[in-house]
Design a protein around this motif. Structure first.
Motif, PDB file in Angstrom:
ATOM      1  N   ILE A 102       0.853  -1.193   0.000  1.00 25.24           N
ATOM      2  CA  ILE A 102       0.000   0.000   0.000  1.00 25.24           C
ATOM      3  C   ILE A 102       0.885   1.238   0.000  1.00 25.24           C
ATOM      4  CG2 ILE A 102      -1.690   1.355   1.296  1.00 25.24           C
ATOM      5  CD1 ILE A 102      -2.758  -1.229   2.481  1.00 25.24           C
ATOM      6  N   VAL A 103       0.601   2.161  -0.915  1.00 18.33           N
ATOM      7  CA  VAL A 103       1.238   3.477  -0.920  1.00 18.33           C
ATOM      8  C   VAL A 103       0.258   4.470  -0.316  1.00 18.33           C
ATOM      9  CG1 VAL A 103       2.083   5.386  -2.346  1.00 18.33           C
ATOM     10  CG2 VAL A 103       2.725   3.033  -2.899  1.00 18.33           C
ATOM     11  N   LEU A 104       0.714   5.220   0.671  1.00 14.33           N
ATOM     12  CA  LEU A 104      -0.110   6.259   1.301  1.00 14.33           C
ATOM     13  C   LEU A 104       0.556   7.601   1.021  1.00 14.33           C
ATOM     14  CD1 LEU A 104      -2.609   6.797   2.999  1.00 14.33           C
ATOM     15  CD2 LEU A 104      -1.220   6.476   5.049  1.00 14.33           C
ATOM     16  N   ASN A 105      -0.095   8.370   0.161  1.00 10.58           N
ATOM     17  CA  ASN A 105       0.476   9.634  -0.304  1.00 10.58           C
ATOM     18  C   ASN A 105       0.178  10.797   0.616  1.00 10.58           C
ATOM     19  OD1 ASN A 105       2.157  10.526  -2.380  1.00 10.58           O
ATOM     20  ND2 ASN A 105       0.802   9.685  -3.941  1.00 10.58           N
ATOM     21  N   GLN A 106      -0.908  10.720   1.335  1.00  7.84           N
ATOM     22  CA  GLN A 106      -1.330  11.802   2.214  1.00  7.84           C
ATOM     23  C   GLN A 106      -1.388  11.258   3.627  1.00  7.84           C
ATOM     24  OE1 GLN A 106      -1.850  15.019   1.134  1.00  7.84           O
ATOM     25  NE2 GLN A 106      -2.001  15.560   3.297  1.00  7.84           N
ATOM     26  N   LEU A 107      -0.375  11.554   4.423  1.00  8.10           N
ATOM     27  CA  LEU A 107      -0.330  11.012   5.776  1.00  8.10           C
ATOM     28  C   LEU A 107      -1.260  11.768   6.720  1.00  8.10           C
ATOM     29  CD1 LEU A 107       3.496  10.310   6.168  1.00  8.10           C
ATOM     30  CD2 LEU A 107       1.708   8.875   5.160  1.00  8.10           C
ATOM     31  N   SER A 108      -1.266  13.093   6.620  1.00 13.71           N
ATOM     32  CA  SER A 108      -2.144  13.904   7.471  1.00 13.71           C
ATOM     33  C   SER A 108      -3.597  13.721   7.055  1.00 13.71           C
ATOM     34  CB  SER A 108      -1.769  15.382   7.359  1.00 13.71           C
ATOM     35  OG  SER A 108      -0.450  15.595   7.823  1.00 13.71           O
ATOM     36  N   GLY A 109      -4.467  13.594   8.049  1.00 12.98           N
ATOM     37  CA  GLY A 109      -5.892  13.435   7.763  1.00 12.98           C
ATOM     38  C   GLY A 109      -6.283  12.054   7.299  1.00 12.98           C
ATOM     39  N   SER A 110      -5.366  11.091   7.387  1.00 10.13           N
ATOM     40  CA  SER A 110      -5.656   9.727   6.962  1.00 10.13           C
ATOM     41  C   SER A 110      -5.661   8.814   8.187  1.00 10.13           C
ATOM     42  CB  SER A 110      -4.589   9.255   5.965  1.00 10.13           C
ATOM     43  OG  SER A 110      -3.351   9.045   6.632  1.00 10.13           O
ATOM     44  N   TYR A 111      -5.676   7.519   7.958  1.00  9.66           N
ATOM     45  CA  TYR A 111      -5.635   6.557   9.058  1.00  9.66           C
ATOM     46  C   TYR A 111      -4.215   6.393   9.609  1.00  9.66           C
ATOM     47  CZ  TYR A 111      -4.200   3.554   5.137  1.00  9.66           C
ATOM     48  OH  TYR A 111      -3.567   3.039   4.029  1.00  9.66           O
ATOM     49  N   PHE A 112      -3.251   7.096   9.050  1.00  2.19           N
ATOM     50  CA  PHE A 112      -1.880   7.025   9.531  1.00  2.19           C
ATOM     51  C   PHE A 112      -1.788   7.651  10.919  1.00  2.19           C
ATOM     52  CE2 PHE A 112       2.627   8.321   9.703  1.00  2.19           C
ATOM     53  CZ  PHE A 112       3.219   7.111   9.396  1.00  2.19           C
ATOM     54  N   ARG A 113      -1.301   6.899  11.901  1.00  3.26           N
ATOM     55  CA  ARG A 113      -1.398   7.303  13.303  1.00  3.26           C
ATOM     56  C   ARG A 113      -0.239   8.175  13.782  1.00  3.26           C
ATOM     57  NH1 ARG A 113      -2.562   1.568  16.058  1.00  3.26           N
ATOM     58  NH2 ARG A 113      -1.794   2.730  17.876  1.00  3.26           N
TER      59      ARG A 113
END
Length: 305
Positions: free
Chosen positions: A59-70
């Motif tokens: 999985i690539v997560l391009n937007q860390l802020s405002g996502s499920y990234f803790r």
């Protein structure tokens, strides 16, 4: 780690396989982010490592802020812009999740791309997601419109061979179809790594390296030698020395020995703050899985802190 890759970490299942626990990491100057990460754990489906485990794919997560990234606040403070989580499956059982964290260097742009083939739908690979850094809009647009048959382009070659592919001069290589676009933004080299996944889909991660801010100072591939007693270097490239001696004339490593041999034996990515053959370098060793077992180890070297 003054490069496009800002940090990396390895998460492994707990003894009862109910959660992922922090195993090891390289964080460079991101000391606050490191402290937060070392104190965490993830259940299946939680956070980026847990989602990669649950979904059985990178999985690539391009937007860390405002996502499920803790850990978004700590990541932003460390100039970390995106992340890719790569689960490692041995015979469909998770051995680890490797996470690479990337950011835009002030010196130049790097890029990462995740390519995917669903054999039920297509015979080609298409771009799932990517991060293209400053000035990479044209390359991103071209990549999103691309269809790569098996054996075509960087990702298509890695898919065909079930092995990592390194092209040290993308602009001059007939094997890379977007050389003009990469040259315009300073991207020189490309490394494609086949990714582990459950099911029948195929994934490949491209790491595109800018001359001014390379993905790594040295890149290598290690495979079994012809008699099966150890590992030999299949290819190697150093930003300082160029192509490295490989094959039967190159160095060897015993299976189980050091970070490289341990990765091949266990199927778990290994991180060493000081590489076995170069104490001035840190090492990340990544297992490549083919037909449920480790077929290759890709190593990335960074200047030791």
């Amino acid at each position: 780690m003054n490069s496009f890759i800002k940090a990396c970490e390895v998460w492994t299942p707990s003894d009862d396989r109910s959660m992922l626990e922090f195993s090891n990491g390289l964080f460079g100057q991101a000391t606050a982010f490191a402290a937060v990460s070392r104190a965490m754990c993830f259940g299946r489906g939680e956070g980026l490592p847990g989602r990669a485990w649950d979904q059985g794919r990178p999985i690539v997560l391009n937007q860390l802020s405002g996502s499920y990234f803790r850990r978004a606040a700590a990541a932003a403070a460390a100039d970390i812009r995106c992340a890719v989580a790569m689960p490692i499956f041995l015979r469909d059982e998770l051995s680890a999740v490797l996470v690479l964290f990337c950011g835009d260097s002030a010196k130049g742009a790097g890029a990462l791309e995740l390519w995917h083939n669903d054999p039920r739908v297509s015979t080609d690979m298409t771009l799932v997601a990517g991060h293209f850094g400053a000035g990479g809009d044209a390359l991103e647009a071209l990549s999103r419109d691309a269809y790569l048959p098996r054996g075509t382009g960087l990702a298509g070659l890695a898919w065909q061979r079930s092995a990592a592919v390194l092209i040290d001069d993308l602009g001059q290589s007939p094997l890379f179809l977007r050389g003009d676009s990469t040259e315009k933004i300073g991207i020189k080299r490309g490394l494609a790594i086949p990714c582990s996944a459950t099911g029948h889909d195929h994934y490949c991660l491209n790491l595109l390296s800018a001359t001014a801010a390379p993905i790594a100072e040295r890149i290598e591939s290690w495979i079994r030698n012809p008699d099966g007693t150890g590992l030999l270097r299949r290819f190697g490239f150093s930003e300082a020395a160029g192509a490295l001696v490989s094959g039967v004339d190159g160095p060897t490593v015993a299976i189980g020995q050091g970070s490289i041999g341990a990765t091949f034996e266990s199927g778990i990515p290994q991180i060493a703050e000081h590489a076995d053959d170069d104490p001035a370098a840190s090492l990340l060793a990544i297992p490549v899985i083919a037909e449920g077992s480790v077929s290759e180890v890709v190593t990335l070297y960074f200047p030791a802190e």
